[in-house]
Design a protein around this motif. Structure first.
Motif, PDB file in Angstrom:
ATOM      1  N   CYS A 143      11.041  -1.382   4.946  1.00  0.00           N
ATOM      2  CA  CYS A 143      12.197  -1.501   5.841  1.00  0.00           C
ATOM      3  C   CYS A 143      12.730  -2.938   5.840  1.00  0.00           C
ATOM      4  O   CYS A 143      13.951  -3.157   5.792  1.00  0.00           O
TER       5      CYS A 143
ATOM      6  N   LEU B 242      16.377  -4.204   4.799  1.00  0.00           N
ATOM      7  CA  LEU B 242      17.166  -5.033   5.716  1.00  0.00           C
ATOM      8  C   LEU B 242      17.646  -6.304   5.018  1.00  0.00           C
ATOM      9  O   LEU B 242      18.763  -6.763   5.260  1.00  0.00           O
TER      10      LEU B 242
ATOM     11  N   PHE C 192      22.741  -2.171   8.454  1.00  0.00           N
ATOM     12  CA  PHE C 192      21.863  -3.019   9.264  1.00  0.00           C
ATOM     13  C   PHE C 192      21.448  -2.293  10.537  1.00  0.00           C
ATOM     14  O   PHE C 192      20.267  -2.303  10.906  1.00  0.00           O
TER      15      PHE C 192
ATOM     16  N   LEU D 127      18.846   0.483   9.744  1.00  0.00           N
ATOM     17  CA  LEU D 127      17.548  -0.066   9.359  1.00  0.00           C
ATOM     18  C   LEU D 127      16.881  -0.835  10.502  1.00  0.00           C
ATOM     19  O   LEU D 127      15.653  -0.810  10.646  1.00  0.00           O
ATOM     20  N   ASN D 128      17.668  -1.512  11.314  1.00  0.00           N
ATOM     21  CA  ASN D 128      17.130  -2.213  12.471  1.00  0.00           C
ATOM     22  C   ASN D 128      16.515  -1.207  13.440  1.00  0.00           C
ATOM     23  O   ASN D 128      15.426  -1.427  13.980  1.00  0.00           O
TER      24      ASN D 128
ATOM     25  N   GLN E  60      16.713 -11.123  10.947  1.00  0.00           N
ATOM     26  CA  GLN E  60      16.019 -10.568   9.795  1.00  0.00           C
ATOM     27  C   GLN E  60      14.782 -11.390   9.440  1.00  0.00           C
ATOM     28  O   GLN E  60      13.728 -10.842   9.112  1.00  0.00           O
TER      29      GLN E  60
ATOM     30  N   HIS F  55      12.144 -10.338  11.779  1.00  0.00           N
ATOM     31  CA  HIS F  55      11.506  -9.069  11.389  1.00  0.00           C
ATOM     32  C   HIS F  55      10.330  -9.350  10.452  1.00  0.00           C
ATOM     33  O   HIS F  55       9.234  -8.810  10.616  1.00  0.00           O
TER      34      HIS F  55
END
Length: 189
Positions: free
Chosen positions: A54, A58, A74, A77-78, A131, A134
């Motif tokens: 993932c 992203l 985005f 996927l977020n 990102q 993440h």
């Protein structure tokens, strides 16, 4: 979402910017607990692999923003990343608590709003930072660093507040948040 009017009937409830910031902070605190639990309890390797995949997707979605500003990939996927984070916690209590909190407007991690006048460069900068967060959250979970995972995730939630304030500043400053167009309605798996 609705409030009863004194004269009878209902109207869409207005929310202040502070109401929205509070809802986002509550979500961040709960997701921080999810990240800490995932790190301390040891997330399954299969789940960490899904989180890695993932994050890579992203990366591509964020990179694409510089040539074509479309938040759709985005946002999707977020949403997936945050669902995986909760799954990694292994806590039904956190999942239920987050479901309740994310029913509030703009509290969900995928509650992005559209604005024709938004500062595109500012939005991209926020998403690039988010990102990177993440990636570091997954790293902290993998390395079983509970306190670090929690702190990173709480800080990560403030990206939503920065995004909201940037978009609202580009529209019209107001004490109450008007009905805004959501790119994707809040939902939780």
């Amino acid at each position: 979402m609705l409030e009863q009017l004194p004269s009878g009937g209902f109207a869409v409830k207005g929310f202040t910017e502070q109401d929205l910031a509070d809802a986002i902070e509550i979500r961040g605190t709960l997701e921080g607990m999810a990240a800490r639990f995932a790190a301390e309890r040891g997330a399954p390797s299969e789940l960490l692999t899904r989180m890695d995949r993932c994050v890579l997707e992203l990366d591509q979605a964020v990179a694409a923003l510089s040539t074509h500003f479309d938040l759709g990939d985005f946002v999707r996927l977020n949403d997936e990343f945050h669902a995986l984070l909760v799954e990694a916690s292994g806590s039904e209590m956190i999942a239920h608590s987050l479901q309740r909190v994310m029913s509030l407007p703009f509290a969900a991690p995928n509650a992005f709003i559209e604005s024709q006048r938004a500062d595109v460069q500012g939005v991209v900068q926020i998403l690039v930072t988010a990102q990177d967060q993440h990636r570091t959250i997954v790293e902290a979970i993998r390395n079983r660093q509970g306190a670090r995972a929690q702190a990173l995730t709480i800080e990560h939630s403030f990206a939503a507040t920065r995004y909201l304030r940037l978009v609202l500043a580009s529209d019209q400053p107001s004490r109450r948040i008007p009905a805004l167009t959501l790119i994707k309605a809040s939902r939780f798996r």
